[in-house]
Design an enzyme around this catalytic site. Structure first.
Site, short mmCIF file in Angstrom:
data_model
loop_
_atom_site.label_atom_id
_atom_site.label_comp_id
_atom_site.label_asym_id
_atom_site.label_seq_id
_atom_site.Cartn_x
_atom_site.Cartn_y
_atom_site.Cartn_z
N HIS A 108 0.98 -1.05 -0.07
CA HIS A 108 -0.01 0.22 0.00
C HIS A 108 0.85 1.30 -0.03
O HIS A 108 1.60 1.30 -0.93
CB HIS A 108 -0.99 -0.02 1.36
N HIS A 162 -1.46 -2.12 -9.83
CA HIS A 162 -2.45 -1.72 -8.93
C HIS A 162 -3.66 -2.63 -8.88
O HIS A 162 -4.19 -3.13 -9.86
CB HIS A 162 -3.01 -0.37 -9.49
N ASP A 217 2.89 5.73 -6.55
CA ASP A 217 4.16 5.64 -5.81
C ASP A 217 5.52 5.65 -6.51
O ASP A 217 6.56 6.18 -5.97
CB ASP A 217 4.23 4.29 -4.89
N1 CMC Z 1 6.06 -6.87 -10.43
C1 CMC Z 1 5.78 -8.11 -10.82
N2 CMC Z 1 4.74 -8.76 -11.11
C2 CMC Z 1 3.65 -8.17 -10.58
C3 CMC Z 1 3.50 -7.03 -9.98
C4 CMC Z 1 4.82 -6.04 -9.90
N3 CMC Z 1 4.82 -4.91 -9.20
N4 CMC Z 1 2.30 -6.59 -9.71
C5 CMC Z 1 1.84 -7.69 -10.06
N5 CMC Z 1 2.10 -8.72 -10.54
C6 CMC Z 1 1.73 -10.06 -11.11
C7 CMC Z 1 1.79 -10.93 -10.07
O1 CMC Z 1 2.71 -11.91 -9.76
C8 CMC Z 1 0.33 -11.64 -10.66
O2 CMC Z 1 0.99 -12.56 -11.74
P1 CMC Z 1 0.30 -14.11 -12.04
O3 CMC Z 1 -1.08 -13.66 -12.46
O4 CMC Z 1 1.17 -14.66 -13.02
O5 CMC Z 1 0.12 -14.79 -10.76
C9 CMC Z 1 -0.56 -10.70 -11.52
O6 CMC Z 1 0.46 -9.42 -11.47
C10 CMC Z 1 -1.48 -10.09 -10.57
O7 CMC Z 1 -1.08 -9.68 -9.45
P2 CMC Z 1 -1.60 -9.69 -7.89
O8 CMC Z 1 -0.92 -9.83 -6.96
O9 CMC Z 1 -2.76 -10.69 -8.05
O10 CMC Z 1 -2.71 -8.29 -8.11
P3 CMC Z 1 -3.09 -7.43 -7.03
O11 CMC Z 1 -4.18 -6.81 -7.43
O12 CMC Z 1 -3.67 -8.49 -6.12
O13 CMC Z 1 -1.85 -6.37 -6.46
C11 CMC Z 1 -0.52 -4.81 -5.89
C12 CMC Z 1 -1.95 -5.20 -6.76
C13 CMC Z 1 -0.37 -3.19 -6.20
C14 CMC Z 1 -0.39 -5.27 -4.60
C15 CMC Z 1 0.53 -5.41 -6.82
O14 CMC Z 1 0.59 -5.04 -8.29
C16 CMC Z 1 2.05 -5.14 -6.26
O15 CMC Z 1 2.52 -5.80 -5.33
N6 CMC Z 1 2.76 -3.87 -6.85
C17 CMC Z 1 3.97 -3.56 -6.12
C18 CMC Z 1 3.83 -2.60 -4.76
C19 CMC Z 1 2.90 -1.10 -5.25
O16 CMC Z 1 3.61 -0.63 -6.06
N7 CMC Z 1 2.05 -0.92 -4.59
C20 CMC Z 1 1.51 0.43 -4.56
C21 CMC Z 1 0.06 0.16 -5.20
S1 CMC Z 1 -0.41 2.05 -5.59
C22 CMC Z 1 -0.53 2.83 -3.88
C23 CMC Z 1 -1.85 2.44 -3.38
O17 CMC Z 1 -2.82 2.92 -3.69
O18 CMC Z 1 -1.43 2.08 -2.08
#
Ligand code: CMC
Length: 429
Positions: free
Chosen positions: A266, A307, A365
């Protein structure tokens, strides 16, 4: 409410369950499942990916189209044409202020910027190298000890003054955390400065020098606060609502929101972005890190990408990127090695099939971390600044919930533990 209904038939049961369908102003229809519990079943949605936890009039997001509206106004319009305090007024009151309302609101907020001397002493008790988010969790929760006169959450006037106090004091507390860390005296707020100018003054000024805040940096800081002001029912806002639903006082609810924001998935992502750039260290290492991010067996993720809701682009990131370019040009930092790695990483991720097919775009971010680094803000402070900007969103949601009818938040579960069994006496185990 519409006349439309969803019908749920459950295998082995004679009667289907009819569920009302609710329609908002924008966004998908919502199936009201509240009556299901009377039918002996619950819904199961870990991570709330398909669940609307409340009704709200504050913020709308369309993740597929990259739309973010506060009270109907697009985020880029607000970032271009309002100040942070105007956006705060909008989020709290539903409409943008006119000239007089704006001036009155600015005066009101600046009349609450100082903190009680005992808060200074309390803050000074933290270890100098404590993470500033841990200090913020503690200090904001402790503020409830100072305002016994205005903690009646059923009283709209009490809720209002608390909202103003929190918005006004967060920059003061944030800057105090930084001064504590570097061992400089706390700076008192300057109430003739704008919100963002005053924050930079309290961060970087010293009592020995005249205030001197670069207006380009103050403008970027103001935008950064606007872009973080609210974001619908994210993890920290939902935490604030859940804590508030028990009737807890608003300072402890916001402290709970700060704690939820701290996580690297987050708000903590902005700090994690800079740590990742430092770890990459050189443009020649980028490919290795991109490979790691794509490897299913490696937990590494490119921080600042992806995201939960935005699957097109993050509209905040667009505005933030422009502000980022302005700041770098102003400071003559276009050739900073870390920032060069960031630009190259952004380019690769935007072209690489893995990121494109999974719709992983740079999020807010990614650019905010770069701006703050350029301004000279240490990485540990990044999430504190996110929390400062987000406070208005948290308090607007909390107030919206308390002003309407609400129930204590109490989710259920799918239990997969052992069935009932008897305790074996200790000698027989
Ligand atoms: N780098 C590499 N792979 C990724 C990333 C990333 N940053 N983000 C998602 N993926 C992949 C993940 O491995 C998954 O692959 P697969 O379908 O093959 O298993 C797919 O994309 C979907 O990921 P998810 O974790 O199911 O997606 P989510 O919606 O649950 O997670 C997230 C969203 C923001 C937690 C995630 O994209 C992440 O960890 N990003 C990096 C952390 C980040 O920058 N967070 C800030 C978010 S914006 C600020 C806020 O609003 O707080």
């Amino acid at each position: 409410m519409t006349d439309k209904k969803a019908t749920l038939s459950i295998e082995g049961r004679a009667d289907a369950v009819e569920l009302p369908i609710l329609t908002g102003t924008l966004g998908p229809d919502v199936i009201d499942v509240a009556s299901l519990t009377g039918n002996g079943v619950f819904t199961f949605d870990p991570g709330f990916t398909s669940t609307a936890s409340c009704e709200s009039k504050i913020t709308f997001i369309d993740g597929n189209e990259g739309v973010l509206l506060h009270r109907g106004y697009p985020i880029n319009d607000l970032a271009e044409n309002t100040t942070y305090l105007e956006t705060c007024y909008l989020l709290l009151n539903g409409e943008l202020p006119d000239g007089t309302q704006k001036a009155d609101f600015e005066n009101l907020i600046s009349s609450h910027t100082m903190v009680n001397r005992s808060i200074e002493q309390f803050l000074s008790g933290f270890s100098y190298d404590a993470h500033p988010m841990s200090i913020m969790c503690g200090v904001v929760a402790a503020m409830s000890s100072f305002y016994h006169d205005s903690l009646d959450i059923a009283n709209p006037q009490h809720r209002k003054i608390t909202a103003h106090r929190l918005i006004a004091k967060m920059p003061t507390l944030a800057a105090m955390c930084y001064k504590h860390y570097i061992g400089q005296p706390y700076m008192y707020p300057k109430n003739n400065m704008s919100y963002a100018e005053n924050f930079l003054h309290m961060m970087f000024g010293t009592p020995c020098e005249e205030p001197n805040v670069n207006p380009v940096l103050a403008k970027a800081m103001d935008k950064l606060f606007i872009l973080h002001a609210d974001h619908e029912q994210n993890a920290s806002t939902s935490t604030v609502r859940l804590a508030g639903s028990s009737g807890a006082n608003p300072f402890s609810c916001i402290a709970a929101g700060i704690a939820a924001l701290w996580g690297p998935s987050h708000g903590g992502a902005n700090q994690a972005v800079l740590e990742m750039l430092n770890e990459i260290g050189d443009e020649k290492n980028i490919d290795t890190f991109v490979k790691r991010a794509k490897d299913k067996n490696d937990p590494f993720r490119l921080m600042g990408f992806g995201h939960r809701v935005y699957k097109n682009f993050d509209p905040r990131a667009k505005v933030m990127k422009e502000a980022c370019d302005e700041v770098l040009a102003e400071l003559g930092m276009e050739n900073d090695p870390l920032l060069k790695i960031a630009k190259r990483l952004e380019q690769i991720a935007l072209e690489d099939d893995y990121f494109v097919s999974k719709k992983l775009y740079p999020n807010v971010d990614f650019y905010s971390g770069i701006i703050m680094k350029a301004i000279g803000i240490p990485t540990e402070m990044f999430t504190v600044i996110f929390a400062t900007g987000r406070t208005v969103g948290w308090i607007a949601h909390w107030d919206e919930m308390i002003s309407n009818s609400y129930k204590i938040g109490r989710p259920r579960q799918l239990y997969t533990g052992p069935s009932e069994r008897a305790v074996t006496p200790i000698g027989d185990r």
